[in-house]
Design a protein around this motif. Structure first.
Motif, mmCIF file in Angstrom:
data_model
loop_
_atom_site.group_PDB
_atom_site.id
_atom_site.type_symbol
_atom_site.label_atom_id
_atom_site.label_comp_id
_atom_site.label_asym_id
_atom_site.label_seq_id
_atom_site.Cartn_x
_atom_site.Cartn_y
_atom_site.Cartn_z
ATOM 1 N N GLY A 156 -1.687 11.208 -7.775
ATOM 2 C CA GLY A 156 -2.559 10.317 -8.524
ATOM 3 C C GLY A 156 -3.415 9.546 -7.528
ATOM 4 N N ILE A 157 -4.522 8.986 -7.979
ATOM 5 C CA ILE A 157 -5.459 8.307 -7.073
ATOM 6 C C ILE A 157 -5.850 6.950 -7.639
ATOM 7 C CG2 ILE A 157 -7.763 8.411 -6.031
ATOM 8 C CD1 ILE A 157 -7.489 11.451 -5.953
ATOM 9 N N TRP A 158 -5.765 5.927 -6.787
ATOM 10 C CA TRP A 158 -6.257 4.588 -7.112
ATOM 11 C C TRP A 158 -7.520 4.318 -6.294
ATOM 12 C CZ3 TRP A 158 -5.168 1.729 -11.073
ATOM 13 C CH2 TRP A 158 -3.887 1.709 -11.637
ATOM 14 N N ILE A 159 -8.553 3.808 -6.956
ATOM 15 C CA ILE A 159 -9.812 3.480 -6.285
ATOM 16 C C ILE A 159 -10.114 1.998 -6.456
ATOM 17 C CG2 ILE A 159 -12.275 4.016 -6.077
ATOM 18 C CD1 ILE A 159 -11.697 6.407 -7.998
ATOM 19 N N ASP A 160 -10.413 1.320 -5.349
ATOM 20 C CA ASP A 160 -11.114 0.042 -5.433
ATOM 21 C C ASP A 160 -12.508 0.317 -4.895
ATOM 22 O OD1 ASP A 160 -12.136 -2.487 -5.418
ATOM 23 O OD2 ASP A 160 -10.362 -3.441 -4.584
ATOM 24 N N PRO A 161 -13.491 0.453 -5.768
ATOM 25 C CA PRO A 161 -14.811 0.940 -5.331
ATOM 26 C C PRO A 161 -15.506 0.017 -4.346
ATOM 27 C CG PRO A 161 -14.880 0.200 -7.616
ATOM 28 C CD PRO A 161 -13.441 0.222 -7.224
ATOM 29 N N LEU A 162 -15.282 -1.282 -4.469
ATOM 30 C CA LEU A 162 -15.912 -2.222 -3.552
ATOM 31 C C LEU A 162 -15.050 -3.481 -3.506
ATOM 32 C CD1 LEU A 162 -18.513 -1.800 -1.909
ATOM 33 C CD2 LEU A 162 -19.686 -3.258 -3.558
ATOM 34 N N ASP A 163 -14.056 -3.484 -2.654
ATOM 35 C CA ASP A 163 -13.200 -4.656 -2.513
ATOM 36 C C ASP A 163 -13.960 -5.731 -1.734
ATOM 37 O OD1 ASP A 163 -10.458 -5.838 -2.778
ATOM 38 O OD2 ASP A 163 -10.674 -5.943 -0.605
ATOM 39 N N GLY A 164 -13.931 -6.949 -2.251
ATOM 40 C CA GLY A 164 -14.706 -8.021 -1.634
ATOM 41 C C GLY A 164 -16.088 -8.139 -2.246
ATOM 42 N N ILE A 192 -9.562 4.086 -1.194
ATOM 43 C CA ILE A 192 -9.156 5.242 -2.008
ATOM 44 C C ILE A 192 -7.741 5.623 -1.583
ATOM 45 C CG2 ILE A 192 -9.710 7.564 -2.787
ATOM 46 C CD1 ILE A 192 -12.582 7.115 -1.855
ATOM 47 N N GLY A 193 -6.791 5.396 -2.464
ATOM 48 C CA GLY A 193 -5.386 5.656 -2.156
ATOM 49 C C GLY A 193 -4.808 6.748 -3.031
ATOM 50 N N VAL A 194 -3.950 7.572 -2.457
ATOM 51 C CA VAL A 194 -3.299 8.673 -3.157
ATOM 52 C C VAL A 194 -1.803 8.402 -3.203
ATOM 53 C CG1 VAL A 194 -2.958 11.179 -3.232
ATOM 54 C CG2 VAL A 194 -5.060 10.231 -2.224
ATOM 55 N N TYR A 195 -1.191 8.605 -4.358
ATOM 56 C CA TYR A 195 0.249 8.357 -4.510
ATOM 57 C C TYR A 195 0.903 9.502 -5.285
ATOM 58 C CZ TYR A 195 -0.751 7.058 -9.357
ATOM 59 O OH TYR A 195 -1.142 7.090 -10.667
ATOM 60 N N HIS A 196 2.218 9.551 -5.224
ATOM 61 C CA HIS A 196 2.978 10.566 -5.947
ATOM 62 C C HIS A 196 3.304 10.021 -7.328
ATOM 63 C CE1 HIS A 196 6.261 13.370 -6.971
ATOM 64 N NE2 HIS A 196 5.638 14.196 -6.140
ATOM 65 N N ARG A 197 2.910 10.744 -8.367
ATOM 66 C CA ARG A 197 3.022 10.196 -9.719
ATOM 67 C C ARG A 197 4.462 10.031 -10.190
ATOM 68 N NH1 ARG A 197 -0.820 14.135 -11.166
ATOM 69 N NH2 ARG A 197 0.537 14.917 -12.838
ATOM 70 N N SER A 198 5.386 10.809 -9.664
ATOM 71 C CA SER A 198 6.786 10.667 -10.081
ATOM 72 C C SER A 198 7.492 9.529 -9.354
ATOM 73 C CB SER A 198 7.548 11.978 -9.851
ATOM 74 O OG SER A 198 7.030 13.004 -10.664
ATOM 75 N N SER A 199 7.328 9.470 -8.030
ATOM 76 C CA SER A 199 8.032 8.459 -7.233
ATOM 77 C C SER A 199 7.244 7.166 -7.082
ATOM 78 C CB SER A 199 8.353 9.015 -5.839
ATOM 79 O OG SER A 199 7.154 9.212 -5.093
ATOM 80 N N VAL A 341 5.276 0.205 -5.359
ATOM 81 C CA VAL A 341 5.037 1.550 -5.888
ATOM 82 C C VAL A 341 3.833 1.507 -6.818
ATOM 83 C CG1 VAL A 341 7.414 2.334 -5.644
ATOM 84 C CG2 VAL A 341 6.709 1.187 -7.761
ATOM 85 N N TYR A 342 3.274 2.696 -7.114
ATOM 86 C CA TYR A 342 1.948 2.773 -7.716
ATOM 87 C C TYR A 342 1.898 3.548 -9.029
ATOM 88 C CZ TYR A 342 0.750 0.678 -3.352
ATOM 89 O OH TYR A 342 0.691 -0.208 -2.310
#
Length: 376
Positions: A156-164, A192-199, A341-342
């Protein structure tokens, strides 16, 4: 199953970050466009409680939708698992609500943007051209020959397009103190962060700093960092910065340096100062975490629940590649060491925030020391 090499996967994620940074720089160089693109976040659900005013810009939405569009095109299996801070609606000057989407062609995208920009065709065409253009990565040798095959079906992917965003909009010019900027454009980042959807464990991260330094031409130059740390594979672009000369004097009298928000609790600040900790202040969660990664700070502490999963996922993955981490502050206070966790909201929270506060650190011994002085 969807198998790709680490090089192929990370090249796309890094390119997304670099294209986002280019877009941010171009928009920021046009004051009239920046003013046109800015609107106040009116929805309570989208408001960060720390700020009286939290601004959303069209560039936020464009970056987020651009990343979603690119991921869906390159990795269709992930199309429905890309999440971000912003919704894709924007209200133009006449009060019309427009759904911002990246279309198949630059002209179709420009047509959508024209509605947002009150029929400003020149601005719409310029933005659409940037969004649909490919980017060339310079100095990207560290991205090649990472031929390990990975199954991305559970990513899965989390985006903060413009932090700050506040720093992005403001005109602040700030000098660095001990290598750390308290505010200004240097505090803006694309995450742009990638995480494991199960864990829920972070797997990979890209941090792009669009406004790293000013060139002799007066133009801003950016930089990016990335890491992939999963299933025994650990690759990154990290190269140690020479921070010794920047704060060697402070290092001789303080055990560690911690970067904080200016709104941090007085009791936390006092406890740190009483225990051989040097303190710096900075804006932007992503930038404070970048300071830890770069080595300008040893840790970042935040006792409030004002960071979100999109803020911390990418830096967390990079810190893991360095043997650091980000842990929930409340769990640390109870003697534990529970990683953020995400894949789920925190217990007793109705938002995707890190509700228990966080401690981000470069090395385990730093965390252990902070835990001993803050919660003993």
């Amino acid at each position: 199953m969807s198998w790709v090499t680490v090089s192929d996967f990370m090249t796309i994620i890094v390119k997304c970050g670099e294209k986002a940074a280019r877009l941010a720089r171009i928009v920021r160089s046009e004051p009239i466009m920046l003013q046109l693109l800015t609107e106040e976040k009116k929805s309570k659900d989208c408001k960060n409680d720390r700020f009286v005013h939290d601004f959303k810009t069209l560039v936020d939405v464009l970056i987020q939708e651009m990343v979603k569009h690119t991921i869906a095109m390159k990795f269709p299996t992930l199309a429905h698992f890309v999440y971000g801070e912003e919704d894709n609606t924007f209200t133009n000057a006449v009060g019309e609500s427009v759904v911002v989407e990246i279309k198949s062609t630059p002209q179709e995208t420009a047509n959508v943007l024209c509605k947002v920009l009150n029929n400003n065709e020149n601005a719409s065409q310029l933005l659409a051209k940037i969004i649909h253009a490919d980017v060339q990565l310079h100095g990207n040798e560290h991205l090649t020959n990472k031929n390990n095959c990975i199954n991305i079906d559970e990513f899965g992917i989390w985006i903060d397009p413009l932090d700050g965003t506040n720093e992005y909009i403001s005109q602040h010019v700030v000098e660095a103190q001990d290598g750390i900027y308290s505010g200004g454009l240097q505090c803006v980042s694309v995450l742009i962060g990638v995480y494991h959807r199960s864990s829920g464990i972070p797997i990979a991260g890209v941090i792009n700093q669009p406004f790293n330094k000013v060139l002799p031409t007066g133009q801003w130059q950016g930089r990016y960092l990335w890491a992939f740390c999963y299933n025994g594979i650990n690759y990154s672009s990290l190269q140690p910065l020479n921070t010794e000369n920047i704060y060697s004097e402070n290092q001789s009298t303080h055990k560690y340096r911690v970067v904080l928000s200016s709104s941090e609790e007085a009791a936390i600040i006092q406890q740190l100062k009483c225990n051989d900790i040097d303190i710096s202040y900075a804006s932007g969660a992503g930038y404070k975490l970048l300071c830890v990664i770069d080595g300008f700070a040893d840790a970042y502490i935040l006792s409030k629940g004002s960071t979100y999963k999109w803020d911390t996922c990418a830096p967390h993955a990079i810190l893991l590649s360095m043997n650091g981490s980000i842990v929930a502050m409340e769990k640390a206070s109870l003697g534990g060491k529970s990683q953020v966790v995400y894949n789920r909201m925190d217990q007793d929270s109705a938002k995707w925030n890190n509700s228990k506060g966080i401690i981000a650190y470069r090395r385990p011994e730093i965390f252990q020391y902070l835990q001993s002085i803050l919660f003993s």
